[in-house]
Design an enzyme around this catalytic site. Structure first.
Site, short mmCIF file in Angstrom:
data_model
loop_
_atom_site.label_atom_id
_atom_site.label_comp_id
_atom_site.label_asym_id
_atom_site.label_seq_id
_atom_site.Cartn_x
_atom_site.Cartn_y
_atom_site.Cartn_z
CD GLU A 1 -24.70 -102.04 50.61
OE1 GLU A 1 -25.64 -102.73 50.31
OE2 GLU A 1 -24.39 -101.07 50.16
CE LYS B 1 -17.70 -104.20 53.42
NZ LYS B 1 -18.71 -102.90 53.45
CB SER C 1 -9.82 -86.81 60.58
OG SER C 1 -9.65 -88.28 60.41
CB CYS D 1 -16.80 -100.93 58.10
SG CYS D 1 -18.12 -101.61 57.71
C1 UDX Z 1 -17.02 -97.21 55.30
C2 UDX Z 1 -16.76 -97.46 53.70
O1 UDX Z 1 -16.57 -96.16 53.10
C3 UDX Z 1 -18.07 -98.11 53.10
O2 UDX Z 1 -17.85 -98.51 51.75
C4 UDX Z 1 -18.15 -99.40 53.98
O3 UDX Z 1 -19.20 -100.19 53.28
C5 UDX Z 1 -18.23 -99.39 55.35
O4 UDX Z 1 -17.17 -98.54 55.91
P1 UDX Z 1 -18.23 -95.57 56.76
O5 UDX Z 1 -17.66 -96.34 58.02
O6 UDX Z 1 -19.70 -95.56 56.78
O7 UDX Z 1 -18.00 -96.54 55.55
O8 UDX Z 1 -17.83 -94.36 56.60
P2 UDX Z 1 -16.68 -93.38 55.92
O9 UDX Z 1 -17.18 -92.27 55.00
O10 UDX Z 1 -15.92 -94.54 55.09
O11 UDX Z 1 -15.72 -92.84 57.09
C6 UDX Z 1 -15.16 -93.65 57.92
C7 UDX Z 1 -14.15 -92.87 58.79
O12 UDX Z 1 -13.17 -92.28 58.08
C8 UDX Z 1 -14.77 -91.84 59.47
O13 UDX Z 1 -14.44 -91.69 60.86
C9 UDX Z 1 -14.50 -90.40 58.93
O14 UDX Z 1 -14.75 -89.27 59.52
C10 UDX Z 1 -13.05 -90.67 58.26
N1 UDX Z 1 -12.72 -90.18 57.26
C11 UDX Z 1 -13.13 -90.36 56.00
C12 UDX Z 1 -11.55 -89.32 57.51
O15 UDX Z 1 -10.84 -89.18 58.65
N2 UDX Z 1 -10.96 -88.82 56.38
C13 UDX Z 1 -11.48 -89.04 55.12
O16 UDX Z 1 -10.97 -88.31 54.17
C14 UDX Z 1 -12.58 -89.69 54.93
#
Ligand code: UDX
Ligand code: ADP
Length: 462
Positions: free
Chosen positions: A160, A219, A268, A275
């Protein structure tokens, strides 16, 4: 045979929304989500879903009772299904061999044993959880060795890719669906059966089919690449602060190069979520196992940089507040690992709050979606003394209560509502000098300075 009945083991952040979308898009298929956790199932069957995800309520409401069911009767759900998604948790191992790196597969194994015990006839088993490469082999061998009723199984990998906060959009219109299966005739028939489920709403050209191992590995690699981009831009955020550059301007400038692309370049306080770290550690463990120490070390650095980013944020706060936060009230805005979710797993806020509490700060924490119990449990699990949580942590129901009487304010999640905070009002409520540490660059540096704050925004030079 077309799929008529689907079961999903695990009603978590992945299983719940994914099955709700399948049920909504495939009215002819009965979809049952089964979980051991009675409270979670009760919540799925109530008005207040256990997962906060924009748009999810409507998708669930459109199918629940019709062809979407949530149950704790796992055996019956398995017995009735043609196809079983395994979407149980796969946390990083906290003990024994591979502790802190390898995935703990005990829930996967228990699920496989139960499927083997209960099943009759032919069933397709689909790995949905993030898992290390070659887990399908383990599942297959457990199924083959434990089937008293002579059932036969095809095991597929169908990772996923949804991101929390945008899960409904991602499920409705994914960039791609990936399905890995065996090259045998039966394996390919199982792949096609699953393809035909997704074809109910996803164009065939976006459904990729590969062998099992490519699917499992893709993945991990997708998440590793995404996390690597964040660690890369976060490393540059430190350089921007030192040189007077602005990381958002740098990100925009490099992102306009179509070879680099503009997404996932937001600096950030550190990435979180269930994940990224787990999958990179899985990749590292895999590389170590296959005697590829250079590759392992390369990816390990992505996690190291992320840890450093969180600790340097805390150091910045402590040093700026005259080298002590002991007894000082610090407002924490945001605890979820990103906006639009109530999930806090691996949230940067946990480490930041833990380290500030170890410095004896008083924290006033506000998050629009995370409840008090979750925050307290997360801090305790991170090693904060429960007595300190009672005396030094206050959970607030709105941001202005949190900042009242505070020496400093720190934003740790990029909730949209923080962008429109009443800064003059906040300034009037805080002690002076009023310090702001924006770990998400949601506040405007110029506005903060104009309102009289002593401001630090991640990646912005003074
Ligand atoms: C991630 C993957 O994007 C997704 O494809 C996979 O299925 C599961 O893991 P998720 O963990 O739900 O998804 O959120 P994501 O939007 O990827 O953000 C992960 C972390 O990175 C968050 O803490 C977010 O704040 C941070 N982030 C994301 C940043 O600090 N900067 C960015 O530019 C993007
Ligand atoms: P994810 O983010 O991958 O969805 P979660 O931890 O949110 O992970 O959800 C995993 C769910 O799987 C939990 O609700 C847990 O109770 C459930 N679970 C674990 N083992 C089993 C099992 N053998 N059968 C059914 N559900 C299970």
């Amino acid at each position: 045979m077309p799929i008529q009945s689907i079961c999903c083991l695990g009603a978590g952040y992945v299983g719940g929304p994914t099955m709700a979308m399948i049920a909504a898009k495939c009215p002819g298929i009965q979809v049952t989500v089964a979980d051991l956790n009675e409270q979670r199932i009760a919540a799925w069957n109530s008005e207040t879903l256990p997962v906060y995800e924009p748009g999810l309520d409507a998708v669930v409401a459109s199918a629940i009772g019709r062809n979407l069911h949530f149950t704790t009767d796992i055996r019956a759900a398995i017995a009735a299904a043609d196809l079983i998604f395994v979407s149980v948790g796969t946390p990083t191992k906290s003990y024994g061999i591979g502790a802190g790196r390898a995935a703990d597969l005990r829930y996967i194994e228990a699920a496989a044993r139960l499927i083997a015990e209960v099943s009759e006839g032919n069933k397709i088993i689909v790995e949905k959880s993030t898992i290390p490469v070659k887990t399908a082999t383990a599942i297959k061998s457990i199924l083959a060795a434990n089937s008293p009723n002579g059932a036969t199984f095809q095991v597929l990998s169908n990772p996923e890719f949804l991101a929390e906060g945008t899960a409904i959009q991602d499920l409705e219109s994914p960039d791609r669906i990936l399905i890995g299966g065996e090259a045998t005739q039966e394996g390919q028939a199982a792949v096609e059966a699953l393809v035909s489920v997704y074809e109910n709403w996803i164009p065939r050209e976006r459904i990729l089919t590969t062998n099992l191992w490519s699917s499992e590995l893709s993945k991990l690699v997708a998440n590793a690449f995404l996390a690597q981009r964040i660690s890369s831009i976060n490393s540059i955020s430190a350089l921007c602060e030192a040189t007077g550059a602005d990381v958002d301007e740098v990100a925009r400038a490099i992102g306009m190069d179509s070879r680099i692309g503009s997404k996932f370049l937001k600096a950030s306080v550190g990435f979180g979520g269930s994940c990224f770290q787990k999958d990179i550690l899985n990749l590292v463990y895999l590389c170590d196992t296959f005697n590829l120490p250079h590759v392992a070390e390369y990816w390990r650095q992505v996690v190291h940089l992320n840890d450093w980013q969180k600790s340097r944020f805390v150091e910045k706060i402590v040093r700026t507040l005259y080298n002590t936060v002991n007894g000082k009230r610090i407002a924490i805005l945001g605890f979820a690992f990103k906006k639009d979710t109530n999930d806090t797993r691996e949230s940067a806020a946990i480490q930041v709050c833990r380290d500030l509490l170890h410095e004896r700060a008083h924290l006033a924490i506000y998050d629009p979606r995370v409840d008090a119990t979750t925050i307290q449990q997360d801090l305790a699990a991170a090693g904060v003394d429960p007595a300190l949580i009672i005396t030094n942590v206050e959970i607030c129901s709105e941001p202005y209560a949190a900042v009242t009487g505070a020496h400093a304010l720190a934003t740790l999640t990029e909730w949209d509502e923080f962008r429109s905070l009443d800064l003059p009002h906040i300034h009037s409520l805080m002690l002076k000098p009023a310090f702001v540490f924006d770990g998400r660059a949601v506040l405007c540096m110029e506005d903060l300075v104009a309102q009289g704050f002593e401001a630090f925004v991640i990646g912005k030079g003074a």
